[in-house]
Enzyme design. Structure first.
Site, short mmCIF file in Angstrom:
data_model
loop_
_atom_site.label_atom_id
_atom_site.label_comp_id
_atom_site.label_asym_id
_atom_site.label_seq_id
_atom_site.Cartn_x
_atom_site.Cartn_y
_atom_site.Cartn_z
N CYS A 83 0.83 -1.20 0.00
CA CYS A 83 0.00 0.00 0.00
C CYS A 83 0.87 1.26 0.00
O CYS A 83 1.74 1.40 0.85
CB CYS A 83 -0.92 0.00 1.21
SG CYS A 83 -1.94 1.48 1.27
N LYS A 122 1.72 -9.92 0.77
CA LYS A 122 1.38 -9.30 -0.52
C LYS A 122 2.32 -8.12 -0.73
O LYS A 122 2.37 -7.22 0.11
CB LYS A 122 -0.07 -8.83 -0.54
CG LYS A 122 -0.42 -8.11 -1.85
CD LYS A 122 -1.93 -7.95 -2.01
CE LYS A 122 -2.25 -7.24 -3.32
NZ LYS A 122 -2.73 -5.87 -3.10
N ASN A 194 -0.95 -10.47 -9.21
CA ASN A 194 -2.03 -9.50 -9.12
C ASN A 194 -1.66 -8.27 -9.95
O ASN A 194 -0.50 -7.94 -10.11
CB ASN A 194 -2.24 -9.10 -7.64
CG ASN A 194 -3.08 -7.84 -7.47
OD1 ASN A 194 -2.58 -6.81 -7.01
ND2 ASN A 194 -4.34 -7.91 -7.84
N GLY A 216 -8.58 -7.67 -8.14
CA GLY A 216 -9.09 -6.61 -7.27
C GLY A 216 -10.24 -5.87 -7.92
O GLY A 216 -11.42 -6.22 -7.76
N ARG A 217 -9.91 -4.86 -8.71
CA ARG A 217 -10.93 -3.96 -9.24
C ARG A 217 -11.95 -4.67 -10.12
O ARG A 217 -13.14 -4.39 -10.04
CB ARG A 217 -10.27 -2.80 -9.98
CG ARG A 217 -9.58 -1.84 -9.03
CD ARG A 217 -8.65 -0.89 -9.75
NE ARG A 217 -7.48 -1.59 -10.28
CZ ARG A 217 -6.43 -1.00 -10.82
NH1 ARG A 217 -6.42 0.32 -10.91
NH2 ARG A 217 -5.42 -1.70 -11.28
C1 LIG Z 1 -10.13 1.24 -3.60
C2 LIG Z 1 -8.97 0.29 -3.48
C3 LIG Z 1 -8.52 -0.09 -2.23
C4 LIG Z 1 -7.46 -0.99 -2.10
N1 LIG Z 1 -7.10 -1.41 -0.86
C5 LIG Z 1 -6.17 -2.38 -0.75
C6 LIG Z 1 -5.87 -2.96 0.51
O1 LIG Z 1 -6.48 -2.64 1.54
N2 LIG Z 1 -4.91 -3.92 0.56
C7 LIG Z 1 -4.24 -4.33 -0.57
O2 LIG Z 1 -3.39 -5.21 -0.48
N3 LIG Z 1 -4.50 -3.81 -1.76
C8 LIG Z 1 -5.45 -2.85 -1.88
N4 LIG Z 1 -5.74 -2.35 -3.10
C9 LIG Z 1 -4.97 -2.80 -4.27
C10 LIG Z 1 -5.59 -4.03 -4.91
O3 LIG Z 1 -5.64 -5.10 -3.98
C11 LIG Z 1 -4.76 -4.50 -6.10
O4 LIG Z 1 -3.47 -4.83 -5.66
C12 LIG Z 1 -4.65 -3.45 -7.19
O5 LIG Z 1 -5.87 -2.79 -7.40
C13 LIG Z 1 -4.19 -4.10 -8.50
O6 LIG Z 1 -5.00 -5.19 -8.83
P1 LIG Z 1 -6.28 -5.08 -9.83
O7 LIG Z 1 -5.76 -4.49 -11.12
O8 LIG Z 1 -6.79 -6.48 -9.96
O9 LIG Z 1 -7.26 -4.15 -9.17
C14 LIG Z 1 -6.81 -1.48 -3.26
C15 LIG Z 1 -7.28 -1.11 -4.52
C16 LIG Z 1 -8.35 -0.25 -4.64
C17 LIG Z 1 -8.86 0.12 -6.02
#
Ligand SMILES: Cc1cc2nc3c(=O)[nH]c(=O)nc-3n(C[C@H](O)[C@H](O)[C@H](O)COP(=O)(O)O)c2cc1C
Length: 317
Positions: A83, A122, A194, A216-217
């Site tokens: 993060c 992670k 990821n 995630g998203r």
């Molecule tokens: C609104 C939001 C909040 C997130 N909060 C966290 C979190 O609390 N812990 C974490 O490991 N990643 C967090 N992420 C990152 C996602 O877990 C992920 O690593 C990142 O969005 C890339 O993956 P994706 O393209 O599949 O979304 C967050 C992402 C978003 C959009």
């Protein structure tokens, strides 16, 4: 995902896949130890398998928070080393720990001593001007030597200066190949990838190189994707379609409404359902305007879904 997901969201997602492993948003060790635990960590039995994600760096506090989370029944404790927010950097945790692999290893070792459930990490592939090869392999090697049971790698750097957390999820380029090389270097260790994976085809392609895919998203924005996950395990989806999944979710929603939870705090996680289908916009609009009204209940949800049902029938006629 902080500010996006919560326990209501996880129960909804569980209705779409029995096999996907669900993760909480990051909760800090300080909050777990000193804050309102039930509100932060409480979850429903149907969420299993579910992992808690901790943010922190003090090994003693990580151990204590992990022990508390294990007591709540979580199936895995995951440490956030990814993060990039300023708040998190001040507290010396999150992505800036990519620079402190020994501290991460101490934290992992302390958590391993404290709990029996798997402890995972992670991470990113580096921060700022770090050489990703050194940063990722250095962190992974030390975390694994300390006992980490699996790694999830968000396959891009975090730039801690000058980019917002949101920009840090899109702007630093993705490098899947380095995560594939990490897996090749550690064939016996479960490694998940990821970042930017939005379709089942993309997920399947990744599984030729790594053991798992974290989404995630896309999972949040288009939860119907999750209906296809159990197929990867050779199993049928829990429900034939999204309509059936919503119906099966109704008793959970009703129980929460009876406890005084507002409908909108549950249905906000459902706005992306039906994306791309006729009626999806009317469904979203109905929920966005009606579910926030005092006293809104299941009939509001059903009326929203009916927009999609009717539009589907009209399109087929
Ligand atoms: C609104 C939001 C909040 C997130 N909060 C966290 C979190 O609390 N812990 C974490 O490991 N990643 C967090 N992420 C990152 C996602 O877990 C992920 O690593 C990142 O969005 C890339 O993956 P994706 O393209 O599949 O979304 C967050 C992402 C978003 C959009």
């Amino acid at each position: 995902m902080m500010d996006w997901t919560d326990r209501h969201c996880r129960v909804f997602h569980r209705g779409l896949s029995r096999r996907a492993r669900l993760y909480t948003e990051m909760v800090t060790t300080g909050a777990v130890i000193h804050g309102p635990r039930e509100r932060l960590l409480g979850f429903s039995p149907e969420e299993h398998p579910v992992a808690v994600q901790l943010g922190g760096s003090d090994p003693r506090e990580l151990a204590e928070a992990a022990r508390i989370a294990e007591g709540f029944g979580y199936d895995e404790v995951n440490l956030n080393v990814g993060c990039p927010s300023d708040r998190v950097q001040d507290g010396r945790f999150g992505a800036c720990l990519m620079r402190e692999p020994d501290l991460v290893a101490e934290g992992v070792a302390a958590m391993k001593r404290a709990v029996a459930v798997p402890v995972t990490v992670k991470c990113r592939i580096g921060v700022d001007d770090q050489d990703p090869e050194e940063a990722l392999f250095g962190l992974a090697g030390r975390a694994l030597a300390a006992g980490a049971d699996a790694l999830i790698v968000h396959a891009r750097k975090a730039w801690l200066q000058g980019l917002s957390p949101k920009e840090n999820r899109d702007i630093p380029p993705l490098d899947y190949a380095i995560v594939h090389r990490l897996k090749a270097a550690y064939p016996a260790v479960p490694i998940a990838i990821n970042g930017g994976i939005r379709t089942m085809d993309e997920a399947r392609a990744q599984l030729a190189h790594v053991d798992g895919v974290m989404v995630g998203r896309a999972a949040y924005q288009e939860p119907e994707l999750l209906l296809h996950v159990d197929g990867l395990f050779g199993e049928a989806a829990p429900h034939a379609d999204a309509f059936a999944a919503v119906e099966a979710y109704e008793p959970y929603v009703a129980a929460r409404l009876a406890e005084g939870v507002r409908l909108a705090s549950i249905t906000r996680h459902m706005l992306g359902l039906f994306t791309g289908r006729p009626g999806a916009r009317a469904y979203r609009r109905h929920l966005a305007t009606e579910a926030v009204k005092p006293g809104a209940g299941l009939e509001t949800l059903r009326a929203a879904v009916d927009h999609v049902r009717r539009a589907g029938l009209e399109a087929a006629a």
